[in-house]
Design a protein around this motif. Sequence first.
Motif, short mmCIF file in Angstrom:
data_model
loop_
_atom_site.label_atom_id
_atom_site.label_comp_id
_atom_site.label_asym_id
_atom_site.label_seq_id
_atom_site.Cartn_x
_atom_site.Cartn_y
_atom_site.Cartn_z
N ALA A 14 0.83 -1.21 0.00
CA ALA A 14 0.00 0.00 0.00
C ALA A 14 0.87 1.26 0.00
O ALA A 14 2.01 1.25 0.45
N ILE A 15 0.30 2.34 -0.48
CA ILE A 15 0.94 3.65 -0.45
C ILE A 15 0.55 4.31 0.86
O ILE A 15 -0.63 4.50 1.14
N SER A 16 1.53 4.66 1.65
CA SER A 16 1.23 5.18 2.99
C SER A 16 0.84 6.66 2.94
O SER A 16 1.38 7.43 2.14
N VAL A 43 -8.73 1.07 -2.02
CA VAL A 43 -9.46 -0.19 -2.20
C VAL A 43 -10.76 -0.12 -1.39
O VAL A 43 -10.75 0.16 -0.19
N ARG A 44 -11.88 -0.37 -2.09
CA ARG A 44 -13.20 -0.36 -1.46
C ARG A 44 -13.56 -1.75 -0.94
O ARG A 44 -13.19 -2.76 -1.53
N THR A 93 -0.78 -7.34 -2.53
CA THR A 93 -2.09 -7.36 -1.88
C THR A 93 -2.30 -6.09 -1.07
O THR A 93 -1.53 -5.79 -0.16
N ILE A 94 -3.36 -5.36 -1.43
CA ILE A 94 -3.71 -4.10 -0.77
C ILE A 94 -5.07 -4.30 -0.11
O ILE A 94 -6.05 -4.64 -0.76
N LYS A 95 -5.12 -4.09 1.20
CA LYS A 95 -6.35 -4.32 1.96
C LYS A 95 -7.37 -3.21 1.74
O LYS A 95 -7.00 -2.07 1.42
N ALA A 96 -8.63 -3.54 1.94
CA ALA A 96 -9.70 -2.55 1.86
C ALA A 96 -9.37 -1.39 2.80
O ALA A 96 -8.96 -1.60 3.94
N GLY A 97 -9.51 -0.17 2.29
CA GLY A 97 -9.20 1.03 3.06
C GLY A 97 -7.79 1.56 2.81
O GLY A 97 -7.50 2.71 3.14
#
Length: 147
Positions: A14-16, A43-44, A93-97
Amino acid sequence: MSDKKIKNIFSKGAISPLFIADSISKHSSKTNIGGHSIFMGQVRKDEIDGKLVAAIEYTAYEELALNKMHEIREEIFNKYPLSCMHIHHSLGTIKAGELCLFVFTSSAHRKPAIDACTEVVERIKAELPIWGKEIFENDTHQWKENI
C-alpha cells in the motif's frame, strides 16, 4: 519518444499516507507552482454477490506498463504546462481502506494540474496492463473489472 529515463511507478504494498504527506510537503519551496491536483485511489470493501472484498491483489506486466506510462507522461507534459507529475501504483495485496494509486500533478495554475491529473488517471485505468484480483473475506477471489 524522448531520451528521458523511464520512471518506475510501481511499489510493493500500500501507499502510505505519510509518503503522500511527504510528497506534498516537498513542493512548498517551489514558488512557481500555483496549483496542485491529487488523486488517491483506495481499495473499497465492495459487496459482490453477498461477499465482501477484503483486499485486491495487483499484478502487472511491468516492462510494458512502464514503457506505456513513459509514453503517457511525455504526452501529458507536451499537452499541459506542468511543473511536475508524480505517479505511484501499488503491486501486491492491498487491503480494503488502503491506498493503491497516487497521482500528483502541479502547474502554475490550477486548471492544467486538474485536467492533467484526471487524464493520467483515466489513461492508467484504460491503457496500462495492470490487473486486480478481488480477494473476498471468505478467501475466494475473482478478477476485478477495470471501471
